[in-house]
Design a protein around this motif. Structure first.
Motif, short mmCIF file in Angstrom:
data_model
loop_
_atom_site.label_atom_id
_atom_site.label_comp_id
_atom_site.label_asym_id
_atom_site.label_seq_id
_atom_site.Cartn_x
_atom_site.Cartn_y
_atom_site.Cartn_z
N TYR A 138 0.83 -1.21 0.00
CA TYR A 138 0.00 0.00 0.00
C TYR A 138 0.86 1.26 0.00
N LYS A 139 1.96 1.22 0.74
CA LYS A 139 2.85 2.38 0.77
C LYS A 139 3.47 2.60 -0.62
N ALA A 140 3.94 1.51 -1.22
CA ALA A 140 4.57 1.61 -2.54
C ALA A 140 3.55 2.11 -3.58
N VAL A 141 2.33 1.59 -3.50
CA VAL A 141 1.29 2.01 -4.44
C VAL A 141 0.93 3.48 -4.19
N GLY A 142 0.78 3.85 -2.90
CA GLY A 142 0.45 5.24 -2.55
C GLY A 142 1.53 6.20 -3.05
N ASP A 143 2.79 5.83 -2.86
CA ASP A 143 3.90 6.67 -3.33
C ASP A 143 3.91 6.75 -4.85
N HIS A 144 3.70 5.60 -5.48
CA HIS A 144 3.70 5.55 -6.95
C HIS A 144 2.63 6.49 -7.52
N ILE A 145 1.43 6.42 -6.95
CA ILE A 145 0.34 7.25 -7.45
C ILE A 145 0.61 8.73 -7.12
N SER A 146 1.12 8.99 -5.92
CA SER A 146 1.41 10.38 -5.54
C SER A 146 2.43 11.02 -6.48
N LYS A 147 3.33 10.20 -7.01
CA LYS A 147 4.37 10.74 -7.91
C LYS A 147 3.88 10.88 -9.34
N SER A 148 2.75 10.22 -9.67
CA SER A 148 2.21 10.33 -11.03
C SER A 148 1.59 11.71 -11.19
N PRO A 149 1.40 12.14 -12.46
CA PRO A 149 0.76 13.45 -12.66
C PRO A 149 -0.58 13.50 -11.93
N GLN A 150 -0.80 14.57 -11.15
CA GLN A 150 -2.02 14.67 -10.34
C GLN A 150 -3.22 15.09 -11.18
N ILE A 180 -5.47 8.37 -1.72
CA ILE A 180 -4.08 8.50 -2.18
C ILE A 180 -3.23 9.15 -1.09
N ASP A 181 -3.76 10.20 -0.47
CA ASP A 181 -3.00 10.92 0.56
C ASP A 181 -2.75 10.04 1.79
N THR A 182 -3.71 9.20 2.13
CA THR A 182 -3.53 8.32 3.30
C THR A 182 -2.36 7.37 3.11
N TYR A 183 -2.34 6.71 1.96
CA TYR A 183 -1.32 5.68 1.78
C TYR A 183 0.01 6.22 1.25
N GLY A 184 -0.04 7.38 0.60
CA GLY A 184 1.22 8.00 0.14
C GLY A 184 1.79 8.90 1.24
N GLY A 185 1.08 9.04 2.35
CA GLY A 185 1.48 9.99 3.40
C GLY A 185 2.59 9.50 4.30
N GLU A 186 3.19 10.44 5.02
CA GLU A 186 4.35 10.13 5.85
C GLU A 186 3.97 9.30 7.09
N GLU A 187 2.79 9.56 7.64
CA GLU A 187 2.38 8.84 8.85
C GLU A 187 2.33 7.33 8.57
N PHE A 188 1.74 6.98 7.44
CA PHE A 188 1.67 5.57 7.07
C PHE A 188 3.09 5.05 6.80
N GLY A 189 3.93 5.92 6.22
CA GLY A 189 5.32 5.55 5.93
C GLY A 189 6.09 5.13 7.18
N ILE A 190 5.84 5.81 8.28
CA ILE A 190 6.53 5.49 9.55
C ILE A 190 6.15 4.07 9.99
N ALA A 191 4.86 3.77 9.95
CA ALA A 191 4.39 2.43 10.34
C ALA A 191 5.01 1.36 9.45
N VAL A 192 5.09 1.65 8.16
CA VAL A 192 5.64 0.68 7.22
C VAL A 192 7.11 0.39 7.52
N ARG A 193 7.86 1.46 7.80
CA ARG A 193 9.29 1.25 8.12
C ARG A 193 9.45 0.44 9.40
N GLN A 194 8.57 0.67 10.37
CA GLN A 194 8.63 -0.11 11.62
C GLN A 194 8.33 -1.58 11.35
N ALA A 195 7.30 -1.83 10.57
CA ALA A 195 6.91 -3.22 10.27
C ALA A 195 8.05 -3.93 9.54
N ILE A 196 8.70 -3.23 8.63
CA ILE A 196 9.83 -3.81 7.89
C ILE A 196 10.97 -4.15 8.87
#
Ligand SMILES: Cc1ncc(CO)c(N)n1
Length: 216
Positions: free
Chosen positions: A135-147, A157-173
């Protein structure tokens, strides 16, 4: 190479197919039929409820208190924060309740719950990792595409491309990498297998929504 690097490499072809899916390409452009997004959100509301419980179970089973706390926070986020996003969409679409779990969602949540309950805790953690990471990768991918201007799916898009979700993802990894390096080769192989299965089920979840796939 860390276990998570190895696992991501193993799912690279699945991830490539995911980002090419019409569901995500159309969501990114804002052209996805409302009926398909609606079906997805209804299913995903049911998904989050079970996913949250699988995360809480892994929290209870984690050996280190720090990992237990992280998984309990993930569980709370799935059940509270992400569910709020879904509820606001359900309200926007005038949907009264979540409905039944259709095949793709049913398959996925029961895979997660049974793995979290019955397999080694490391394997359960590996099984839920794609839910975060893809979800993070998809959120980032879409956020980087032309809006697209005024995309009705921007909140998603903002939820999954957002930094807050990114922190959780890095912790899980990080937790999965620590767990993988402390366990046996056999358990690591089972972790990879669970990671791949969950990634396939992520694909299937979007595919099921795009096709509006329901029980016959
Ligand atoms: C199916 C699915 N996987 C992962 C996430 C992210 O938590 C979600 N909301 N739904």
């Amino acid at each position: 190479m860390t276990w998570t690097e190895h696992a991501w490499q193993a799912i690279a072809p699945i991830y490539k197919r995911i980002i090419e899916m019409p569901f995500l390409a159309e969501l990114s452009k804002g052209t996805l039929a409302q009926e398909r997004f609606q079906f997805y959100i209804m299913q995903d509301s049911g998904y989050l409820e079970h996913f949250g419980k699988a995360l809480a179970l892994l929290g209870a089973r984690a050996a280190a208190t720090e990992d237990a706390l992280a998984f309990m926070r993930f569980a709370e986020n799935a059940l509270v924060v992400e569910s709020l996003l879904h509820e606001s969409y359900l309200k926007d679409f005038g949907i009264p309740d979540k409905g039944t779990l259709e095949p793709a969602c049913h398959h996925y949540v029961h895979f997660l719950k049974s793995t979290a309950a019955l397999d080694a805790v490391e394997i359960g953690m590996a099984a839920v990792l794609p839910c975060f990471w893809i979800y993070k990768a998809v959120g980032d991918h879409i956020s980087k595409s032309p809006q697209a201007p005024a995309n009705p799916y921007q909140k998603w898009i903002d939820t999954y491309g957002g930094e807050e979700f990114g922190i959780a993802v890095r912790q899980a990894i990080a937790i999965c990498d620590r767990a993988a390096s402390a366990t046996t080769e056999q358990t690591r192989a089972a972790m990879t297998k669970a990671f791949i299965t969950a990634s396939r089920l992520e694909y299937d979840f979007w595919d099921g929504a795009y096709q509006l796939r329901m029980w016959k």
